[in-house]
Design a protein around this motif. Sequence first.
Motif, mmCIF file in Angstrom:
data_model
loop_
_atom_site.group_PDB
_atom_site.id
_atom_site.type_symbol
_atom_site.label_atom_id
_atom_site.label_comp_id
_atom_site.label_asym_id
_atom_site.label_seq_id
_atom_site.Cartn_x
_atom_site.Cartn_y
_atom_site.Cartn_z
ATOM 1 N N ASP A 207 0.730 -1.129 0.087
ATOM 2 C CA ASP A 207 -0.022 -0.212 -0.122
ATOM 3 C C ASP A 207 1.008 1.248 0.033
ATOM 4 O OD1 ASP A 207 -2.119 -1.742 0.102
ATOM 5 O OD2 ASP A 207 -2.392 -1.553 2.416
ATOM 6 N N ASP A 208 0.762 2.154 -1.030
ATOM 7 C CA ASP A 208 1.451 3.439 -1.003
ATOM 8 C C ASP A 208 0.831 4.441 -0.250
ATOM 9 O OD1 ASP A 208 3.497 2.038 -2.630
ATOM 10 O OD2 ASP A 208 2.064 2.287 -4.342
ATOM 11 N N VAL A 209 1.801 5.363 0.296
ATOM 12 C CA VAL A 209 1.574 6.275 1.130
ATOM 13 C C VAL A 209 2.144 7.892 0.520
ATOM 14 C CG1 VAL A 209 1.556 7.693 3.305
ATOM 15 C CG2 VAL A 209 1.081 5.053 3.001
ATOM 16 N N VAL A 210 1.365 8.773 0.295
ATOM 17 C CA VAL A 210 1.920 10.166 0.162
ATOM 18 C C VAL A 210 1.653 11.180 0.912
ATOM 19 C CG1 VAL A 210 0.368 10.511 -2.017
ATOM 20 C CG2 VAL A 210 2.398 11.827 -1.653
ATOM 21 N N ILE A 211 2.634 11.924 1.480
ATOM 22 C CA ILE A 211 1.998 12.927 2.765
ATOM 23 C C ILE A 211 2.381 14.281 2.145
ATOM 24 C CG2 ILE A 211 2.717 13.683 4.971
ATOM 25 C CD1 ILE A 211 3.294 10.587 5.443
ATOM 26 N N ARG A 212 1.476 15.309 2.114
ATOM 27 C CA ARG A 212 1.892 16.568 1.281
ATOM 28 C C ARG A 212 1.720 17.719 2.519
ATOM 29 N NH1 ARG A 212 -2.501 17.858 -2.832
ATOM 30 N NH2 ARG A 212 -3.641 18.452 -0.864
ATOM 31 N N LEU A 213 2.496 18.637 2.537
ATOM 32 C CA LEU A 213 2.622 19.524 3.756
ATOM 33 C C LEU A 213 2.245 20.986 3.028
ATOM 34 C CD1 LEU A 213 5.812 18.633 6.005
ATOM 35 C CD2 LEU A 213 3.307 17.745 5.923
ATOM 36 N N THR A 214 1.505 21.837 3.325
ATOM 37 C CA THR A 214 1.100 23.021 2.797
ATOM 38 C C THR A 214 1.233 23.956 3.665
ATOM 39 O OG1 THR A 214 -0.383 22.001 1.266
ATOM 40 C CG2 THR A 214 -0.250 24.321 1.242
ATOM 41 N N GLU A 215 2.104 24.938 3.692
ATOM 42 C CA GLU A 215 1.825 26.264 4.678
ATOM 43 C C GLU A 215 0.781 26.891 4.674
ATOM 44 O OE1 GLU A 215 6.413 27.736 5.450
ATOM 45 O OE2 GLU A 215 5.655 28.110 3.423
#
Length: 255
Positions: A207-215
């Motif tokens: 299972d693939d995971v992507v985490i995105r951070l946004t200011e």
Amino acid sequence: MASSIFRPRPRGGAWPVAVAWLGVVLLVAAAALMAGAGTAYKWDWVSLGTSFSMLRQGAHLAVGAGAVGLVTVLVAAFCRRWRPVLVGLLTSTAVVAMVALPAQMMQRAQSVPPIHDITTDLEYPPAFEALAAAREAAPNAVAYPQRFAAQQRAAYGRLHAITLPLPMEDAMIAAKATVEAQGWEIAAVTDSTLEATATTRWFGFKDDVVIRLTETSDGVRVDMRSASRVGQSDLGTNAERIQDFLVALDARVAQ
């Protein structure tokens, strides 16, 4: 010598013991099939369809072992043969423990939508880049299927992004540390994204995971997406993974 010749024959003869052994043999065969189903697929020895067939066959054998175990209890108790009674009880108890997980999986499959890609941002889902090639080689899509959005909203409406009161760099450090604590394999890290792969223990599903951070004005917003490479339904695993990760990340930052 004479006493051994005229020793009374046990009630029921060899039948209670024979039936008890039959239950044990069926139980061992069922355990081998059910445990081996996941291992065989994980090591690419069999296809997914074959492994599921092994799992079903093992479950059927387990039910048969349980039935034989109950027969053993009845026959041995009638004959007052207490050791076979104990064996029958242990066999039946072991069967209940063995079929509990598959039964739970079936029940869960009926209670969650048949989707395998979950995101905290339904409008602009985080995208896979470093893991795009691996996902292209797998059956499931690289991009988030928009047809899942309505089902996800209905089933996991409380799943949402969190905001960390940290600078971007510190937020990424915390996110990476939390990923490592989960035991996921990190594929890539940039200033604002992190991609990783979680592998299930039994079948070794990826299972693939992507985490995105946004200011934002309040800190850093953390969005996450978790998607299975194979299978139509994830049995709720991806939503649970996102929820658990965000809770763990928030707790890490709070400490």
